[in-house]
Each structure stands twice: as structure tokens, then as C-alpha cells.
Design an enzyme around this catalytic site. Structure first.
Site, PDB file in Angstrom:
ATOM      1  N   ARG A  12       0.822  -1.216   0.000  1.00 58.78           N
ATOM      2  CA  ARG A  12       0.000   0.000   0.000  1.00 58.78           C
ATOM      3  C   ARG A  12       0.859   1.272   0.000  1.00 58.78           C
ATOM      4  NH1 ARG A  12      -5.221  -1.760   3.730  1.00 58.78           N
ATOM      5  NH2 ARG A  12      -6.405  -2.527   1.946  1.00 58.78           N
TER       6      ARG A  12
ATOM      7  N   LYS B 131     -18.222 -16.886   2.327  1.00 55.14           N
ATOM      8  CA  LYS B 131     -19.671 -16.837   2.526  1.00 55.14           C
ATOM      9  C   LYS B 131     -20.440 -16.148   1.401  1.00 55.14           C
ATOM     10  CE  LYS B 131     -19.401 -16.805   7.567  1.00 55.14           C
ATOM     11  NZ  LYS B 131     -19.719 -16.053   8.786  1.00 55.14           N
TER      12      LYS B 131
ATOM     13  N   GLY C  55      -8.732  -7.598  -1.438  1.00 51.37           N
ATOM     14  CA  GLY C  55      -8.912  -8.647  -0.442  1.00 51.37           C
ATOM     15  C   GLY C  55      -7.981  -9.838  -0.601  1.00 51.37           C
TER      16      GLY C  55
ATOM     17  N   GLY D 193     -13.004  -3.967   0.783  1.00 47.97           N
ATOM     18  CA  GLY D 193     -14.393  -3.537   1.003  1.00 47.97           C
ATOM     19  C   GLY D 193     -14.843  -2.512  -0.007  1.00 47.97           C
TER      20      GLY D 193
END
Length: 395
Positions: A36, A198, A352, A375
Site C-alpha cells: 500500500r 460466505k 482482499g 471492502g
């Protein structure tokens, strides 16, 4: 309407506030991955070379206790940034007040400072109006290069932008071009690959992609809820019982729209959630009651590879299995290789775990774009308006 970018601003001799995303992973006070920081370098270098006085700021982790303030200082980040830029980055251990204001007043053209973790201020995450106004008062112009927080309405992005001329940095510009481009007008055929644990984490993304993609390939833990929705036995595999009906409706919706949802045809099975557990590869109809699926199998990788042929746009979000355990990383590696091998496609990883996987596996430079925001990229793919991007001035 296109957004202003840093090259649209007259920055020479100006105090330029730059919201960067230096929320890097740390262990025992050391940075474990500086991707980053590296991603912010083009914007910072440009500003320095243009003779701006650069005031960089960022959050680092969640700050809830006094102990967090001891372990989440950006001082170590300033040191790493200095080393990468090969120039002094002055660190100011304050988020407001005389010490910070004095340091900014002493900045010369082409110099850079980094001030302390924005989340040391309680008002940061609440987008406190006074805090945003105070930070804005420290500069003449604002460059937002922190895509990782673009889905958050915080004082350090939206709050500051309310008071200053605001442009996107080069990293933010790239995220808008690639992920925004996929949302608005993907070149077809458009194939989406979704994994991760999920279904509930990806419902809105799947619904959005059913409206846009030509094919959706599903792996990871979420695949078992879809397989169960098709009436298949999944043994002890990860399953969201309360999402089976939803999975059925998503499969039906895709069918009605002519979107092909492709599910795995074989899996790697084990009786225990351990890297060294005895495992076997089996067809999807051969999962025993005491087994759990921990990765997609070789036939599935070949099936996905075939489905990707001819694609012009590919977006990938989420690993195919428990890739942190080497025994169950083969599906993720296989899919990564298959996407990387596409020569004429725009290939994007939506942040992610899949971004981490591509980097760990050495494929980072073989994708058109790897998003820096997990996100944020998910919400962008859902078609949501991201407050951090909305706050940037239009051209």
C-alpha cells in the site's frame, strides 16, 4: 462526469494535503507488507517533483484503546516511506495543534511530511465536521489517493473535501478507471469469478453481476451453499443454511437473464480442517457425510479455464479454497494462472484475499489491475456510490 485528477491542479508552491492508504499489516511493530505504501508512490513523487509542499495522512488499523495508540503509530510507516522515496519524510507525532502547524509552516517546496494516524481522533470515523474543517485548514488543495477508504464517509476524506478543491491521485484514478469501468461499461464477453467463504458477504455483488456479466464462476466456501441449493450433499463443508433459498433464487435469476453460473464439478476433500490432513480429490456428487470440501479440484480448474477463453473483461474476487494452507491452494493458483494467461482481456482483481493470493504467488504484474481496497472494491462492484469518490470534484 469525469473526476479531477492530480494533474488538473496547479500544485507548485502549494500546501497539498494527500489522503493516502497506509493501513499496512503489522506484526510486532514491523510492517509485513508494504504494497500500500508502494502504491501511493507515483502520486507523492509527482507532487514532490512539481514543487508542492506535501502533507500526507492516513489511518492505520482500528484505534479503540490507549494501548492501540502505542502500537498503531505511523512512525514506522514514515521510515519505510523515506526509504522507498530515497528522501526524508518528516514524521509529526500529532493529528492537530501547534506541533503539526509549525511543521507544516516550515515545509519547503518539494518536501514531504506525514502526520499521525487519523484514527487517533475520535471524530475521524464519525466524519466530525470540525475535524474535517481543521484538517482542510492545513492545506491549499486536497488529493485523495486512498481508495481503500473510499466507501467510508470519514473526516479525512469527505470532511476535508467539503472545504478544498479536491482531485483523485493516480492510484484512485486507476481504481475509478478499472473498477468503475467494469461497473459502467465492460467489454464483452465479461466473466466474473467469485470465491471466499460466505454467500452472505457477496449477495449484493452477485446480484449486481447477474445484471452485467455473461458468466459467473463460483468457488470457495460459498460454493457449497449453491451446490446444496441444487440438491447436492455437501458433507461437513462450510454451509449457510439460511442462505440456501437465496442461492436458489440467484441461480433462477441468472437463468432468466441468460447469465451462465458455473459451479465446481470436483473438490479436494478432507475430514479435518488441517493442512496435513489426509485429503482426496473427488467429483462433486461423491462428498461423504464426514468430509469437508477445502478447495476446488483439477477438473474444475480446467472447466474454469475453458470458460475464460475469449473473455475481454475478467474480474476476480475471493480465493477458490483455503489458500492459506498449501494443500488447498491449488485451485486458487490454477485460476490465478488461467486469468494471467489471457492476453487480450482486461483482468482485474477486486482486492482482499484474491489480491493477496496473486501477490504471494508472484502473478501481480500479470493482471491489468489489482485493487488496493477489499471492502471498497466490493461496494464499487455492487454499483454503490462511494462517498470518498463522490466527494472528488468533477472536471
Amino acid at each position: 462526469m469525469a473526476k479531477k485528477i492530480v494533474t488538473d491542479l496547479a500544485v507548485a508552491g502549494k500546501k497539498v494535503l494527500v489522503r493516502v492508504d497506509f493501513n499496512v499489516p503489522m506484526k510486532d511493530g514491523a510492517i509485513t507488507d508494504d504494497n500500500r505504501i508502494v502504491a501511493a508512490i507515483p502520486t507523492l513523487k509527482y507532487l514532490v517533483e512539481q514543487g508542492a509542499k506535501v502533507i500526507a495522512f492516513s489511518h492505520l488499523g482500528k484505534v479503540k484503546t490507549a494501548e492501540d495508540k502505542k502500537t498503531k503509530s505511523l512512525k514506522v510507516v514514515a521510515e519505510r516511506l523515506s526509504a522507498i522515496l530515497k528522501r526524508e519524510v518528516r514524521f509529526v507525532a500529532a493529528t492537530r495543534g501547534e506541533q503539526l502547524e509549525k511543521a507544516i509552516a516550515e515545509l519547503k517546496d518539494g518536501e514531504i511530511l506525514l502526520f499521525e494516524n487519523t484514527r487517533f481522533e475520535a471524530g475521524e470515523t464519525k466524519n466530525d465536521a470540525d475535524l474535517g474543517a481543521y484538517w482542510a485548514s492545513l492545506g491549499d488543495l486536497f488529493v485523495n489517493d486512498a481508495f481503500g477508504t473510499a466507501h467510508r464517509e470519514h473526516a479525512s476524506n469527505v470532511g476535508v473535501a467539503a472545504h478544498l478543491e479536491t482531485a483523485a491521485g493516480f492510484l484512485m484514478e486507476k481504481e475509478i478507471a478499472y473498477i468503475g469501468g467494469i461497473v459502467e461499461a465492460p467489454e464483452r464477453p465479461f466473466v466474473a469469478i467469485l470465491g471466499g467463504a460466505k454467500v452472505s458477504d457477496k449477495i449484493a455483488v452477485i446480484e449486481s453481476l447477474i445484471e452485467k456479466a455473461d458468466k459467473i464462476l463460483i468457488g470457495g466456501g460459498m460454493m457449497y451453499t449453491f451446490l446444496k441449493a441444487q440438491g447436492k450433499a455437501v458433507g461437513k463443508s462450510l454451509l449457510e443454511e439460511d442462505k440456501i433459498e437465496l442461492a436458489k433464487s440467484l441461480l433462477e435469476k441468472a437463468k432468466q437473464r441468460g447469465v451462465e453460473i458455473i459451479l465446481p464439478i470436483d473438490v479436494v476433500l478432507a475430514k479435518e480442517f488441517k493442512n496435513d490432513a489426509k485429503s482426496r480429490m473427488a467429483d462433486i456428487d461423491d462428498i461423504k457425510p464426514d468430509e469437508m470440501g477445502l478447495d476446488v479440484g483439477a477438473k474444475t480448474v480446467a472447466l474454469f479455464e475453458e470458460a475464460l477463453q475469449g473473455a475481454k473483461t475478467v474480474v476476480w474476487n475471493g480465493p477458490m479454497g483455503v489458500f492459506e494452507m498449501l494443500s488447498y491452494a491449488h485451485g486458487t493458483i490454477g485460476v490465478c494462472k488461467a486469468i494471467a494467461a489471457l492476453k487480450d482481456a482486461k483482468t482485474v482483481i477486486g482486492g482482499g484475499d484474491s489480491a493477496a493470493a496473486a501477490m504471494q504467488l508472484g502473478f501481480a504484474d500479470q493482471f491489468s489491475h489489482i485493487s488496493t481496497g477489499g471492502g471498497a472494491s466490493l461496494e464499487y462492484l455492487e454499483g454503490k456510490v462511494l462517498p470518498g469518490i463522490a466527494a472528488i470534484n468533477d472536471k
